[in-house]
Structures are given as structure tokens and as C-alpha cells.
Design an enzyme around this catalytic site. Structure first.
Site, short mmCIF file in Angstrom:
data_model
loop_
_atom_site.label_atom_id
_atom_site.label_comp_id
_atom_site.label_asym_id
_atom_site.label_seq_id
_atom_site.Cartn_x
_atom_site.Cartn_y
_atom_site.Cartn_z
N LYS A 179 0.84 -1.20 0.00
CA LYS A 179 0.00 0.00 0.00
C LYS A 179 0.88 1.25 0.00
O LYS A 179 1.87 1.31 0.73
CB LYS A 179 -0.88 -0.05 1.26
CG LYS A 179 -1.68 1.20 1.55
CD LYS A 179 -2.90 1.29 0.68
CE LYS A 179 -3.69 2.57 0.97
NZ LYS A 179 -4.52 2.96 -0.19
N ASN A 230 -12.93 3.69 -6.50
CA ASN A 230 -12.49 3.93 -5.14
C ASN A 230 -11.93 5.33 -5.01
O ASN A 230 -11.38 5.90 -5.95
CB ASN A 230 -11.44 2.89 -4.70
CG ASN A 230 -10.03 3.29 -5.09
OD1 ASN A 230 -9.41 4.10 -4.40
ND2 ASN A 230 -9.54 2.76 -6.20
N LEU A 243 -5.51 7.53 -0.21
CA LEU A 243 -4.13 7.23 0.16
C LEU A 243 -3.93 7.07 1.65
O LEU A 243 -2.87 7.37 2.19
CB LEU A 243 -3.19 8.31 -0.40
CG LEU A 243 -3.28 8.49 -1.92
CD1 LEU A 243 -2.45 9.67 -2.37
CD2 LEU A 243 -2.85 7.23 -2.65
N ASN A 298 5.67 1.14 -2.57
CA ASN A 298 5.04 2.19 -3.36
C ASN A 298 5.07 3.48 -2.53
O ASN A 298 4.69 3.47 -1.36
CB ASN A 298 3.60 1.76 -3.69
CG ASN A 298 2.87 2.77 -4.55
OD1 ASN A 298 2.51 3.85 -4.08
ND2 ASN A 298 2.61 2.43 -5.80
N ASN A 352 4.32 6.37 -7.06
CA ASN A 352 2.94 6.66 -7.46
C ASN A 352 2.84 8.13 -7.81
O ASN A 352 2.77 8.98 -6.92
CB ASN A 352 1.98 6.30 -6.33
CG ASN A 352 0.55 6.64 -6.69
OD1 ASN A 352 0.23 6.98 -7.82
ND2 ASN A 352 -0.34 6.57 -5.71
N CYS A 373 -2.01 8.75 -8.59
CA CYS A 373 -3.28 8.58 -7.89
C CYS A 373 -4.14 9.82 -8.07
O CYS A 373 -3.68 10.94 -7.81
CB CYS A 373 -3.06 8.33 -6.41
SG CYS A 373 -4.62 7.96 -5.61
N LYS A 412 4.96 4.55 -11.67
CA LYS A 412 3.60 4.07 -11.98
C LYS A 412 2.82 5.17 -12.68
O LYS A 412 2.60 6.24 -12.11
CB LYS A 412 2.89 3.62 -10.70
CG LYS A 412 1.53 2.99 -10.95
CD LYS A 412 1.00 2.32 -9.68
CE LYS A 412 -0.35 1.66 -9.92
NZ LYS A 412 -0.83 0.96 -8.70
N ILE A 427 -1.63 0.37 -15.89
CA ILE A 427 -2.11 1.70 -15.59
C ILE A 427 -2.63 1.78 -14.15
O ILE A 427 -3.05 0.77 -13.59
CB ILE A 427 -3.28 2.11 -16.56
CG1 ILE A 427 -4.46 1.17 -16.45
CG2 ILE A 427 -2.80 2.24 -17.96
CD1 ILE A 427 -5.69 1.58 -17.26
N ASN A 428 -2.55 2.96 -13.59
CA ASN A 428 -3.29 3.23 -12.37
C ASN A 428 -4.76 3.36 -12.75
O ASN A 428 -5.14 3.14 -13.90
CB ASN A 428 -2.76 4.51 -11.72
CG ASN A 428 -3.00 4.53 -10.22
OD1 ASN A 428 -4.06 4.10 -9.75
ND2 ASN A 428 -2.05 5.04 -9.47
#
Lengths: 307, 263
Positions: free
Chosen positions: A49, A73, A77, A103, A131, A134, A169, A195-196
Site C-alpha cells: 500500500k 475507489n 491514500l 510504493n 505513485n 493517484c 507508476k 495503468i493506475n
């Protein structure tokens, strides 16, 4: 031929993963959540996570909503912060002999660099996944992931702060994902993962209110697989560094499609929620496919798309 | 090691009322571990739509390894689960979450609304089986007599005397089940109230308990993608609104009423 004669390894920078099946960040907790279902040491890597410098409490509920063949979702974070991760979560993963990819996420270039620097001091990590994509947090996140110069700046800062391989990412919420991939490759990224989630929303027509408190959220699950596959194919053609495919992978068949499109490895995300054994089933399925097609190495399959 | 995942054979499929079903499946390991208040995640078919598992409180388990859930049809997923038939299988993960903590030295009141009655029956069974407390008073409500009667009858079979209420007045008090709670206020005893049902009902019960100084445990329901504390989708605000969120699947589903914010 015995399964262990198959070469399933894949290389991410200086890291060699034993196989190409990874967990997607945010869908597998810190690993322990799945200990009843998965042999963590058998996975290519556990991507934990997303971790920030300070703990984050995340968005107000409702945070998730199911959509056709997928889910939205807006967790925001939520995470325990890097120090608690290192003290409370990482020792368990080490004890289980899991390959760990951390991550990371931040609100500034400096925060990304500070996180990478902190993780560089830690033994036993395989790589860092950055990341930049997001879509849930108003500050940071989306801006880094949609602006090639910002993405390159973060990549460069992270690379400068750690010796660990750096995976960036990528967000699909851009016009030209190959452009983003090339920008982070030029900035020194060892690999890209994509992909995110795709930015989406859902509305309750009875109340005329959004179904997520955050109004918008990230779409994941089988619904996004064709888009993810197309983007992975485009990026694999555009860069020389390894590509990690993510997006709606629920079965070995799905994973094979990404590998054939040019992904060197894959991450399993939302499928973990539905089938907690998905990762190991996919791994077994990839091995069986290679055997059935008389291949001895995963590399024979990667990018073997015939057009 | 629990939680378990298995394809469980359905050994009983009952229609209790329109849109209210009771599903019984064979899952011996799960049944042996399950405690009142815990839940299971049921997969809806094999396909991708509906995608996510659905959470259900465990209604009862037997020593023979049967596990039972109540299913109220609210959408496509619950409709598909409700129409599962004898001999088919259902993919189940559980037991998940925490349990009601027992205080058998107290007088016990169980306040259940609709399908929220499910975990309270499991609790009532356990209370009656071991060293029964001095008083166990179920207060049960539903929309109609058709929904309420089959559930209430099970409490009667345990030797309990539930007080009933229906929205349409077809059984028991015409109105909200919390009307019965005020009757308890006349009884000078240390009560503990276990509550599961619609959010407004639980909020009202929590308020009365706070005013009376009674202990109160509630079983919360939220949208939930995994049930395993991985997705963090099931957040609820804690009583300390500035503090971290609670997660229903891991910190709950049972909470002390004073632990969570009633908004």
C-alpha cells in the site's frame, strides 16, 4: 519438463524477480492481510500500500462503489506513514521471505526524494514504485502524473536519493501515455508500471448525489482491461525499460495478454478483493501456458504479439 | 488458518418472505471458528458483473458445520445469491471481523431491525447455550409481519420472548422497535444492549443507551470491497472525528456505540 525448469524471472533495473506476478499497490495491504490465502514468498513481489512520509487518514466515506465489471475507489491514500511501515509492517514481510516493493507517494518533489532516501537506508527492499498517478488527492498526485516535466522531476529526484531500482507508476488519465513513459525513462526510471485507475464517477439518481464522498474516484477491475492493455502495448513500443502491466487482470489468460503485448511483469489488483488466491492461480496459469507452448523462458513470451 | 476460502455446498435455500432469504451452506472449518458478530463474504457467481463479494453477518452455525446467512434482496448481487439452489455452491470467505463481547452478568437486550436481526440470533443462541444471563430480551422490528415472524419464531424456539414491532403494524407494535426500549428503562438493572439494523435505528439506540448509562454494542454495515482490511473502503468516522477512521471489516463490524461517530 518440471515447472521449476521454467525461467520465469524478470529483471527490473538491478533487481531480478523470481516471477512476473506482483500485487498492485492498495489492493494487498501490507501483505499480512492475505497470509491465509497466498504464500507471499512465492510472488514475484508484494507491492505494498502506498506510503507517505506522514500517516494519512484518507477520504471520508463512502469510499468505494461497485460499477459494471469494476469498482470506483476514493480511499485517499490512507496509510500508516513510512516510519510505522518500517517498524510494524516490513518485519513481517521480511520474516515471510517476501520480495518487497514499496510504493511511495508525496505532495512535493522533496517529499518523494525524502521517502526514497529513507527507504535507501533499509535493507531487504527490491525496488521502489513511485505513485505519480493517484487521482484522489487534490494536491500533488494528479499534477505529477499528467505533466511530463513534473513526472521527470519526481523521477530524477527519487533516482538521486536511492540506489534501489525505481519503477514509475503511470496514470492513464493523459492524452499520450507513451509520452509520459518516455519522459520518465529519460529521467532515469528503471521501469514503468501502468495503468493506475481511470478517473470516474457514479451518481445515485434517487438522491442526485455522488456515490463517493470524494465525488470522483479511480475505476479499476475487468472493465478497464482493454484500455490498460492498449496503453501497455503503446508504452512497450515506446520505451526500452521494462513495462509492468496493470489493469483488470483477474486470470492467467488476462496476464498472458499483457505479457504478449510487451509487459515484462504484471500486477494483480482488484482481483485480490474478489479472489484472494488470484495471484498464485495466475502464476500457475502462466507456467502452464509456457509449458504447453514449449517455451522455457518467460522472455520468449514477452512482446511476442503477432500483428 | 482462518479466514478460510472455500466453495461451500448449499444444503438449504429458504424463502422467508418476499425479498428475504435464508441460505445454509456446509463449511465445517468456518463454522467451528465463527463467533457471534462475525461475517462472511460471499462471491456472486463466477463472472465479472457483479464483481465484488457481498458481506453477510453469520446468522447461525451448527456443530455439524452448517453456516447460515440471511439475505435481503437489495440489488442484482443479492438477487443472484438469493436464487442459489440446493446442491449449488457458493464461494465464501470467513469468518471475518470481530465478535460481540459478552457481559453475561448484565441483563441483556438485543435490538434488531430487519436483516440486522441475523447476528443477534447467533448471539442469542450462544447466550442461551452457555451460562444464560438473568434476562435476555430481544426487541425485533421489520417492515411487515411476513418478514418478522419467521425470524422472531427462532428466538421463541430458544425460550425467549421477543417484543416485536413492524412498520405497517401487522405484527407487534405499529412503529419503531425502539419504542420497546423505553419499557426497559423502568427496570432498574445494569443493561447491555446489542444492536444491529438500519443506521437511524442504531443511532437512536446508541443515544438512549448513552442517556441511560447502559453499555451498547452495535454491528455496523458499510460498502466493502474485500473484507480483509486491504481495500480500506469500509471506513467509518470514529467518535474522535479528528482521529483515524475505523474500518468495519477489521476494527468491527462490532463497535462499542461510544467508539464511533453518529452523524
Amino acid at each position: 519438463m518440471a515447472l521449476n525448469d521454467l525461467d520465469l524471472t524478470c529483471r527490473i533495473g538491478s533487481a531480478v524477480l523470481q516471477n512476473p506476478v506482483l500485487t498492485a499497490s492498495g489492493t494487498f495491504g501490507y501483505g499480512q492481510e492475505y497470509e491465509s490465502f497466498v504464500n507471499l514468498h512465492r510472488l514475484g513481489a508484494v507491492v505494498v500500500k502506498g506510503i507517505s512520509l506522514a500517516p494519512r487518514r484518507g477520504n471520508p466515506p463512502p469510499r468505494v462503489v461497485e460499477t459494471a465489471c469494476g469498482m470506483l475507489n476514493a480511499i485517499g491514500l490512507e496509510n500508516v506513514g513510512v516510519e510505522r511501515f518500517l517498524a510494524e509492517k516490513l518485519p513481517y514481510l521480511r520474516g515471510m521471505r517476501a520480495t518487497v516493493i514499496v510504493n511511495i507517494l508525496g505532495d512535493s518533489v522533496e517529499e518523494y526524494a525524502a521517502l526514497a532516501g529513507r527507504l535507501d537506508e533499509v535493507a531487504g527492499l527490491a525496488a521502489i514504485e513511485v505513485n505519480i498517478s493517484c487521482p484522489n488527492v487534490k494536491k500533488g498526485g494528479v499534477a505529477f502524473g499528467t505533466d511530463p516535466e513534473m513526472a521527470a522531476a519526481v523521477t530524477q529526484a527519487v533516482k538521486g536519493a536511492t540506489r534501489l531500482p525505481v519503477i514509475v507508476k503511470l496514470s492513464p488519465n493523459v492524452t499520450d501515455v507513451a509520452l509520459m513513459a518516455r519522459a520518465v525513462e529519460d529521467a532515469g526510471a528503471d521501469a514503468v508500471s501502468l495503468i493506475n485507475t481511470l478517473l470516474g464517477m457514479a451518481i445515485d439518481s434517487r438522491t442526485r448525489r455522488p456515490r463517493l464522498a470524494n465525488v470522483v474516484g479511480g475505476l479499476s477491475g475487468p472493465a478497464i482491461k482493454p484500455i490498460a492493455l492498449r496503453m501497455v502495448w503503446q508504452v512497450a513500443k515506446a520505451v526500452k525499460i521494462p513495462v509492468i502491466g496493470i489493469g483488470g487482470i483477474a486470470t492467467a489468460e488476462d496476464a498472458l495478454e499483457f505479457l504478449i503485448a510487451g509487459a515484462s511483469a504484471i500486477e494483480v489488483g482488484t482481483a485480490n478483493f474478489v479472489n484472494p488466491r488470484a495471484c498464485e492461480e495466475i502464476l500457475a496459469g502462466i507456467g502452464a501456458y509456457l509449458e504447453a507452448n514449449k517455451m522455457t523462458s518467460l522472455r520468449e513470451l514477452v512482446g511476442s504479439l503477432a500483428i | 488458518m482462518p479466514p478460510y476460502q472455500l466453495k461451500a455446498q448449499i444444503i438449504r435455500a429458504e424463502t422467508l418472505a418476499p425479498d428475504l432469504y435464508r441460505l445454509t451452506f456446509l463449511a465445517p472449518d468456518l463454522a467451528a471458528e465463527a463467533k457471534p458478530g462475525q461475517f462472511v463474504m460471499l462471491r456472486v457467481g463466477e463472472g465479472a458483473d457483479p464483481l465484488l463479494r457481498r458481506p453477510f453477518s453469520i446468522h447461525q452455525v451448527t456443530a455439524s458445520g452448517w453456516v447460515q446467512v440471511l439475505i435481503k434482496v437489495v440489488g442484482k448481487g443479492t438477487r443472484l445469491l438469493a436464487t442459489l439452489a440446493l446442491g449449488q455452491t457458493v464461494d465464501v470467505v470467513g469468518p471475518l471481523g470481530n465478535r460481540f463481547s459478552l457481559h453475561t452478568s448484565h441483563h441483556i437486550c438485543l435490538v434488531g431491525g430487519g436483516v440486522g436481526i441475523a447476528p443477534l440470533y447467533f448471539l442469542a443462541r450462544e447466550l442461551q447455550r452457555s451460562n444464560p444471563p438473568a434476562a435476555v430480551v430481544p426487541l425485533l422490528g421489520a417492515r411487515t409481519a411476513a418478514e418478522l415472524r419467521p425470524l422472531a419464531d427462532d428466538f421463541v424456539a430458544l425460550g425467549l420472548t421477543p417484543r416485536l414491532a413492524t412498520d405497517d403494524g401487522t405484527l407487534g407494535h405499529h412503529g419503531l422497535v425502539i419504542a420497546h426500549l423505553s419499557e426497559l428503562m423502568a427496570t432498574p438493572a445494569p443493561w447491555i444492549v446489542y444492536c444491529c439494523g438500519p443506521y437511524p435505528m442504531m443511532r437512536a439506540v446508541a443515544k438512549i443507551c448513552r442517556e441511560q448509562g447502559w453499555a451498547c454494542q452495535v454491528s455496523l454495515e458499510t460498502m466493502m470491497a474485500c473484507g480483509l482490511a486491504a481495500c480500506l473502503g469500509c471506513a467509518v468516522p470514529a467518535a474522535d472525528l479528528a482521529g483515524p477512521y475505523k474500518h468495519v471489516c477489521k476494527d468491527g463490524p462490532v463497535f462499542g456505540a461510544e467508539e464511533v461517530a453518529w452523524l
